[in-house]
Design an enzyme around this catalytic site. Structure first.
Site, mmCIF file in Angstrom:
data_model
loop_
_atom_site.group_PDB
_atom_site.id
_atom_site.type_symbol
_atom_site.label_atom_id
_atom_site.label_comp_id
_atom_site.label_asym_id
_atom_site.label_seq_id
_atom_site.Cartn_x
_atom_site.Cartn_y
_atom_site.Cartn_z
ATOM 1 N N HIS A 587 1.031 -1.138 0.104
ATOM 2 C CA HIS A 587 -0.089 -0.006 -0.046
ATOM 3 C C HIS A 587 0.888 1.255 -0.037
ATOM 4 C CE1 HIS A 587 0.822 -1.037 4.010
ATOM 5 N NE2 HIS A 587 0.759 0.549 4.421
ATOM 6 N N ASP A 589 1.147 5.180 1.987
ATOM 7 C CA ASP A 589 0.526 5.688 3.025
ATOM 8 C C ASP A 589 -0.397 6.910 2.955
ATOM 9 O OD1 ASP A 589 1.592 3.802 4.726
ATOM 10 O OD2 ASP A 589 3.242 4.948 5.281
ATOM 11 N N HIS A 659 4.889 0.208 -0.177
ATOM 12 C CA HIS A 659 5.551 -0.965 0.948
ATOM 13 C C HIS A 659 4.579 -1.910 1.463
ATOM 14 C CE1 HIS A 659 4.389 2.534 2.950
ATOM 15 N NE2 HIS A 659 4.187 1.505 4.110
ATOM 16 N N ARG A 669 6.723 -10.016 16.621
ATOM 17 C CA ARG A 669 7.365 -8.974 15.975
ATOM 18 C C ARG A 669 6.789 -7.752 16.725
ATOM 19 N NH1 ARG A 669 4.982 -5.642 12.193
ATOM 20 N NH2 ARG A 669 6.399 -4.168 10.850
#
Length: 736
Positions: A587, A589, A659, A669
């Site tokens: 996508h 931002d 990204h 994570r």
């Protein structure tokens, strides 16, 4: 049979008699002067400087046109209700009656048609009383009366009305420079209020929709929901009105009536298909706004898309499921929405989720629209009457195969011609680019290589090594001890509430996530539910990253926090075997990426005000979860970053940096995700509250960013390391 035929004949004769009587009755029913005459009187008054006359005539012209529209709507709606198309479905003729059955069915159909026509004639009155020329209709659509009115109001010192008229005209004519100058002048005048600048022709459904979207974009889902729901209600009202207004006289397209020669059924077909075309185009009309060059794409389905996200954000999963399923009526193969539905099923349970269906109003709307499209495509295929489908959601099976093949051939021809032209243009562009690329690259690299400010931070990769622009990877931003402390903070804070407000989509059901915002962490620290110093560290680290981003990219304008949160994602072990999805699909931002067309549309629900983004990793002891940049096609990977403690990725938030994040397949994570804006109007409200809370809780000495001392701001730009971040060469909705 003879008795039935006699009854039908008697009915038809009664209808004819009623229609002739209506001629007399209706002539006295329309006493208002027509809009075109009033408009002409207004322009004449303007020419002679009769300002009160301009106001009187133009206001009456607007009221007259509105009254005509209301009359058409009332008559067509009422007559359709009183005289619907009704064929007796239970009546089937015997073999002896078969020869006359078709004639009786025709008589029954035309009997209903004549009854409705008589009703309309009686209700509407003579056609001449309510017809406007195409040129005059265009004047009203262009809002021309308000142009005259704003001058006249100003001349007679009705300033509030002058401002409203000027604004109304300008909304419909945004390129009109003189009106822009008038509005600028009005803004300088004393006594003029912001509330005076109102659009007198605004459509309720569009006003509610734009307000709902604005509130949604400002991360106020609770406030956005009632406006988006109101927009839906108003949309269906406006849609039915638009459809009713389509049932007017046949448009012969200029002087074609001189050559028009059609039999009964061809004439009926031509007119009916024209009406259906008009009704389908209501979709485009209702999705249009004067401030936009093009209508909103997939306007009605987008309401359910926004509502699904908004209901999710306020924790109303039942309504979110209903809206998600309604959206899937139009786009059943939408990958993200199906993932969202799977997420809801995991939250609510499969059985409860199955019991929730899409909205009936949308089901009825879709069914009627598809039936109309079938007729329109049939007419296109058989009679050659063109039909341009306004919707992108129409299933392919609605279009006749022969027409599909024809359209495919036309598209292929158009694509081939376009490619040939494009290849020629590309050759020219390549020659120009080759001469300018090297100098531009040097300029960008020089521009973005500012100091990293703090000791211990090293530049690992710059834009050149990341195969893009406005990209950077740094190591050593925080220490191992700080990584561990912040990771513990997330796990502890999550037990008091995930703090995860403002995300734009539910996440993959293959991972669990929880997080905490800066303000939430500080509040929990104040209440003694988490270590206060850990919350303060979180606050300081985000400020540290903001300063580094400002310095490295050499920004002339300060960065403001748009949204920030500390979040951990944990792989669900039992569902990883056949997993194919990402943690976050590719996508951009600050715009909506369409990878197929290589276009990114900068409009809500994208956070269009975001300018820079950063992510600071707290650990690397997990499998998967790599961050990667791509081209606009969302497939060609240009660089990949492997997370580790203290590593930060920073980049500009626009189309130059699509990204995504690969799936976390084992372990947890954790990272701090940050978005920044150059516009202080979009500064995060939680951050302002956090700033105030820090001032209250800590002394000035404790409020220092950290014990580290910034480096000399005059140092030279750092040199990046040469190795790949992912340990291998790079291979060719809204969290980082």
């Amino acid at each position: 049979m003879a008795v039935r035929a006699l009854k039908l004949l008697t009915t038809l004769l009664a209808v004819v008699a009623a229609a002739s009587q209506a001629e007399v009755e209706s002539e006295a029913g329309w006493g208002m002067v027509t809009p075109d005459l009033l408009f002409a009187e207004g322009t004449a008054a303007y020419a002679r400087g009769d300002w009160p006359g301009v106001v009187l005539s133009m206001e009456r012209a607007l009221r007259s046109r509105a009254a005509l529209r209301a009359l058409r709507l009332r008559c067509r709606t009422q007559c359709a209700a009183d005289f619907p198309w009704e064929l007796d479905p239970d009546w089937s003729p015997s073999p002896a009656q078969a020869s006359g059955a078709a004639a009786l069915r025709d008589l029954s159909f035309f009997g209903g048609l004549l009854r409705r026509a008589a009703c309309l004639r009686r209700c509407l009155g003579p056609p001449a009383a309510h017809s406007l020329s195409e040129e005059m209709e265009l004047e009203f659509r262009k809002r021309s009366p308000y142009n005259y009115l704003q001058v006249a109001y100003f001349k007679i010192n009705k300033l509030e009305k002058a401002v409203a008229a000027a604004h109304t005209f300008f909304v419909g004519n945004p390129e009109h420079m003189e009106m822009q100058q008038n509005l600028d002048y009005y803004q300088t005048m004393s006594g003029v209020k912001e509330a005076d600048f109102k659009d007198l022709e605004t459509q309720p459904h569009m006003q509610e929709f734009r307000l709902g979207v604005r509130l949604y974009s400002e991360e106020q889902p609770q406030e956005a929901v009632p406006h988006l729901e109101a927009a839906l209600q108003e949309y269906f009202v406006a849609y039915e009105e638009c459809r009713a207004l389509c049932e007017g006289p046949y448009d012969y397209d200029g002087y074609n009536y001189l050559e028009y020669n059609a039999d009964l059924f061809q004439a009926i077909t031509d007119h009916y298909i024209q009406v259906l075309n008009c009704k389908q185009n209501c979709v485009t009309e209702l999705a249009s706004h004067p401030s936009r060059e093009k209508p909103f794409e997939d306007f009605l389905p987008s309401h359910y898309n926004y509502l699904q996200f908004a209901y999710y954000n306020i924790g109303n999963y039942t309504q979110a499921v209903e809206c998600a399923k309604t959206y899937l009526l139009f786009f059943p193969n939408d990958e993200v929405m199906n993932q969202n539905l799977a997420y809801y099923a995991a939250m609510l349970g499969e059985e409860h989720t199955r019991s929730i269906g899409p909205r009936e109003s949308a089901k009825e709307y879709r069914q009627r629209s598809l039936l109309e499209k079938e007729l329109l495509f049939f007419a296109y295929d058989v009679f050659g009457i063109p039909f341009v489908d306004p919707d992108s959601w129409t299933p392919e099976e609605v279009i006749p195969k022969r027409l599909q093949e024809k359209q495919k051939s036309e598209r292929e021809t158009a694509v081939r011609i376009s490619q040939e032209i494009g290849n020629l243009m590309k050759e020219i562009e390549t020659l120009v680019e080759e001469k300018t690329k090297e100098s531009l690259d040097v300029s960008r690299l020089t521009r973005e290589g500012g100091p990293l400010l703090y000791e211990g931070i090293s530049l690992t990769m710059n834009s050149k090594l990341l195969n893009g622009s406005q990209r950077v990877v740094m190591d050593g931003v925080i220490s191992d001890h700080e990584c561990q402390e912040l990771q513990r903070l997330t796990n502890v804070a999550a037990t008091s509430g995930d703090g995860y407000r403002g995300q734009t989509s539910p996440h993959t059901p293959n991972e669990k996530f929880y997080g905490v915002t800066v303000f939430k962490a500080l509040k929990l620290g104040q209440e003694g539910k988490v270590p206060l110093q850990s919350a303060h560290l979180y606050y300081n680290v985000t400020e540290k990253v903001r300063r580094i981003m400002e310095s490295y990219f050499r920004l002339d304008t300060p960065l403001y926090f748009s949204y920030s949160h500390l979040v951990c994602r944990t792989a669900i072990e039992e569902v990883q075997a056949e997993r194919k999805d990402d943690s976050h699909p590719v996508h951009v931002d600050n715009c909506i990426l369409n990878a197929e067309t290589l276009v990114c549309v900068k409009e809500p629900p994208a956070y269009t005000f975001r300018d820079y983004s950063a992510i600071l990793y707290l650990n690397g002891d997990f499998d998967g979860g790599n961050f990667y940049f791509t081209e606009l096609d969302a497939k060609t990977v240009t660089a990949e970053v492997q997370p580790q403690c203290g590593r930060a990725v920073g980049f500009s938030s626009g189309t130059e940096n699509p990204h995504g994040v690969k799936a976390v397949t084992r372990g947890q994570r954790c990272a701090i995700a940050l978005w920044f804006t150059l516009d202080p109007r979009h500064s995060e409200r939680d951050r302002v509250q956090a700033d105030d809370l820090v001032k209250m809780l800590f002394s000035p000495e404790e409020m220092d960013l950290s014990q580290e001392q910034p480096l000399d701001a005059q140092q030279g730009p750092p040199e990046p390391a040469q190795e790949s971040l992912s340990g291998s060469e790079s291979k060719p909705k809204d969290e980082l």
